[in-house]
Design a protein around this motif. Structure first.
Motif, PDB file in Angstrom:
ATOM      1  N   MET A   1      51.978  28.461  55.107  1.00  0.00           N
ATOM      2  CA  MET A   1      51.487  29.755  54.693  1.00  0.00           C
ATOM      3  C   MET A   1      51.650  29.857  53.177  1.00  0.00           C
ATOM      4  SD  MET A   1      52.782  33.651  55.528  1.00  0.00           S
ATOM      5  CE  MET A   1      53.431  33.181  57.070  1.00  0.00           C
ATOM      6  N   THR A   2      50.639  30.399  52.524  1.00  0.00           N
ATOM      7  CA  THR A   2      50.724  30.579  51.086  1.00  0.00           C
ATOM      8  C   THR A   2      51.532  31.826  50.773  1.00  0.00           C
ATOM      9  OG1 THR A   2      48.668  31.824  51.045  1.00  0.00           O
ATOM     10  CG2 THR A   2      48.504  29.459  50.676  1.00  0.00           C
ATOM     11  N   SER A   3      52.178  31.806  49.606  1.00  0.00           N
ATOM     12  CA  SER A   3      53.037  32.929  49.238  1.00  0.00           C
ATOM     13  C   SER A   3      52.301  33.981  48.415  1.00  0.00           C
ATOM     14  CB  SER A   3      54.247  32.405  48.469  1.00  0.00           C
ATOM     15  OG  SER A   3      53.811  31.744  47.305  1.00  0.00           O
ATOM     16  N   ALA A   4      51.059  33.709  48.040  1.00  0.00           N
ATOM     17  CA  ALA A   4      50.288  34.676  47.251  1.00  0.00           C
ATOM     18  C   ALA A   4      48.840  34.671  47.706  1.00  0.00           C
ATOM     19  CB  ALA A   4      50.368  34.323  45.773  1.00  0.00           C
ATOM     20  N   ALA A   5      48.193  35.804  47.553  1.00  0.00           N
ATOM     21  CA  ALA A   5      46.781  35.914  47.902  1.00  0.00           C
ATOM     22  C   ALA A   5      46.046  36.561  46.740  1.00  0.00           C
ATOM     23  CB  ALA A   5      46.596  36.759  49.157  1.00  0.00           C
ATOM     24  N   THR A   6      44.883  36.043  46.439  1.00  0.00           N
ATOM     25  CA  THR A   6      44.021  36.660  45.446  1.00  0.00           C
ATOM     26  C   THR A   6      42.993  37.480  46.204  1.00  0.00           C
ATOM     27  OG1 THR A   6      44.318  34.807  43.939  1.00  0.00           O
ATOM     28  CG2 THR A   6      42.397  36.214  43.579  1.00  0.00           C
ATOM     29  N   VAL A   7      42.953  38.762  45.904  1.00  0.00           N
ATOM     30  CA  VAL A   7      42.009  39.662  46.568  1.00  0.00           C
ATOM     31  C   VAL A   7      41.124  40.290  45.505  1.00  0.00           C
ATOM     32  CG1 VAL A   7      41.745  41.725  48.009  1.00  0.00           C
ATOM     33  CG2 VAL A   7      43.672  40.180  48.386  1.00  0.00           C
ATOM     34  N   ARG A   8      39.829  40.168  45.675  1.00  0.00           N
ATOM     35  CA  ARG A   8      38.885  40.821  44.763  1.00  0.00           C
ATOM     36  C   ARG A   8      38.716  42.263  45.223  1.00  0.00           C
ATOM     37  NH1 ARG A   8      36.210  37.291  41.388  1.00  0.00           N
ATOM     38  NH2 ARG A   8      34.573  38.823  41.071  1.00  0.00           N
ATOM     39  N   ILE A   9      38.638  43.157  44.270  1.00  0.00           N
ATOM     40  CA  ILE A   9      38.520  44.578  44.587  1.00  0.00           C
ATOM     41  C   ILE A   9      37.268  45.131  43.929  1.00  0.00           C
ATOM     42  CG2 ILE A   9      39.607  46.847  44.379  1.00  0.00           C
ATOM     43  CD1 ILE A   9      42.312  45.393  44.449  1.00  0.00           C
ATOM     44  N   HIS A  10      36.405  45.710  44.754  1.00  0.00           N
ATOM     45  CA  HIS A  10      35.165  46.306  44.262  1.00  0.00           C
ATOM     46  C   HIS A  10      35.484  47.494  43.359  1.00  0.00           C
ATOM     47  CE1 HIS A  10      31.333  48.503  44.423  1.00  0.00           C
ATOM     48  NE2 HIS A  10      30.813  47.289  44.565  1.00  0.00           N
ATOM     49  N   ALA A  11      34.650  47.714  42.364  1.00  0.00           N
ATOM     50  CA  ALA A  11      34.871  48.802  41.404  1.00  0.00           C
ATOM     51  C   ALA A  11      34.956  50.179  42.066  1.00  0.00           C
ATOM     52  CB  ALA A  11      33.764  48.805  40.354  1.00  0.00           C
ATOM     53  N   SER A  12      34.342  50.334  43.222  1.00  0.00           N
ATOM     54  CA  SER A  12      34.410  51.623  43.930  1.00  0.00           C
ATOM     55  C   SER A  12      35.835  51.962  44.351  1.00  0.00           C
ATOM     56  CB  SER A  12      33.501  51.618  45.154  1.00  0.00           C
ATOM     57  OG  SER A  12      33.969  50.684  46.114  1.00  0.00           O
TER      58      SER A  12
END
Length: 142
Positions: A1-12
């Motif tokens: 399991m990875t210890s970090a996640a990159t999540v993209r967040i929409h401008a809304s």
């Protein structure tokens, strides 16, 4: 399991836009659906409710309908790689079932779980990590 996640967040979903949506909800007395899953606690409650009452969890006819649709879909895809986008991914269980079928057919899989709730996106991401490598996951908060 990875210890970090990159999540993209929409401008809304940037703070000024969320604040605007919240004020609109309060003024109109109509709660925007995204505020039902805003916190981790709310997300956990929703997932527990869904687990307890969704036909996708206990109704064999519903489960076989999904399985049939997923099998048909997986069988029609000729491409060697597939990018599945889970719109309103929730906990990601249905998406994971499709991803598993695609993997069983030898497909290279890319998955973008997307939802109005960052917690839902992370839960779906976690469900998908059980089946394939995290470098092909692109979580996105709508």
């Amino acid at each position: 399991m990875t210890s970090a996640a990159t999540v993209r967040i929409h401008a809304s979903q940037f703070p000024e836009n969320v604040r605007r949506d919240l004020l609109t909800s309060l003024r109109t007395r109509r709660v925007n659906h995204k505020f039902h899953y805003d916190s981790i606690k709310q997300t956990q409650k929703w997932l527990a409710l869904h687990e307890a009452h969704s036909p996708a969890r206990y109704d064999n006819d519903c489960l076989s309908t999904y399985d049939c649709a997923f099998n048909e879909t997986a069988g029609k895809i000729k491409s060697k790689s597939v990018h599945v986008i889970g719109l309103g991914c929730g906990g990601g269980k249905k998406d994971s079932r499709l991803l598993t079928l695609l993997r069983m057919r030898g497909k290279s899989i890319f998955y973008t779980p997307s939802d109005v709730s960052i917690a839902m996106v992370l839960v779906a991401r976690q469900a998908a990590l059980k089946n394939f490598a995290g470098e092909k996951l692109f979580p996105f908060r709508l």
